[in-house]
Design a protein around this motif. Structure first.
Motif, short mmCIF file in Angstrom:
data_model
loop_
_atom_site.label_atom_id
_atom_site.label_comp_id
_atom_site.label_asym_id
_atom_site.label_seq_id
_atom_site.Cartn_x
_atom_site.Cartn_y
_atom_site.Cartn_z
N ASP A 65 0.83 -1.21 0.00
CA ASP A 65 0.00 0.00 0.00
C ASP A 65 0.86 1.26 0.00
OD1 ASP A 65 -2.40 -1.35 -0.07
OD2 ASP A 65 -2.81 -1.16 2.07
N ALA A 66 1.93 1.23 0.78
CA ALA A 66 2.82 2.39 0.82
C ALA A 66 3.53 2.58 -0.52
CB ALA A 66 3.84 2.22 1.94
N GLY A 67 3.95 1.48 -1.12
CA GLY A 67 4.63 1.56 -2.41
C GLY A 67 3.73 2.07 -3.52
N MET A 68 2.44 1.78 -3.42
CA MET A 68 1.48 2.24 -4.42
C MET A 68 0.93 3.63 -4.08
SD MET A 68 1.59 -0.15 -6.56
CE MET A 68 0.20 0.06 -7.63
N GLU A 69 1.50 4.25 -3.06
CA GLU A 69 1.11 5.58 -2.58
C GLU A 69 -0.33 5.64 -2.08
OE1 GLU A 69 2.12 8.48 -5.58
OE2 GLU A 69 4.27 8.14 -5.31
#
Length: 103
Positions: A65-69
């Motif tokens: 989720d963090a990587g996909m912003e």
């Protein structure tokens, strides 16, 4: 054979006989770098690996989720994720050492 020994033998008759965890300390603290937490010895390897897998799956979901912003991780949340990975690694290392001793 006394009654206590007889009862213990009956209770242990079905005890798990496969590879198990060994004590594995992790998360050092203070100036002496004392280990604060540890994997408990004697847990069946399958159970420990299943728990480590669940922990890593949860961490992966948050990082995805963090990587996909879709999620911004704060420094304190990053430390929580680090601690989760550290505990999963300790479980895996404990099983690895337990397998070496079992063989």
């Amino acid at each position: 054979m006394d009654k206590h020994t007889e009862v213990n033998e009956k209770l242990n008759a079905g005890a798990f006989k496969g590879p198990v965890t060994v004590e594995m300390s992790f998360t050092n603290c203070n100036l002496d770098r004392q280990a604060l937490f540890a994997v408990r010895p004697g847990v069946p390897a399958w159970d420990a690996l299943s728990e480590a897998s669940c922990i890593l799956h949860s961490v992966k979901e948050v990082l995805d989720d963090a990587g996909m912003e879709n999620l911004v991780i704060s420094p304190s949340q990053a430390w929580l994720l680090y601690r989760a990975v550290e505990s999963a690694r300790a479980a895996i290392d404990s099983v690895h050492q337990g397998l070496e001793e079992f063989a």
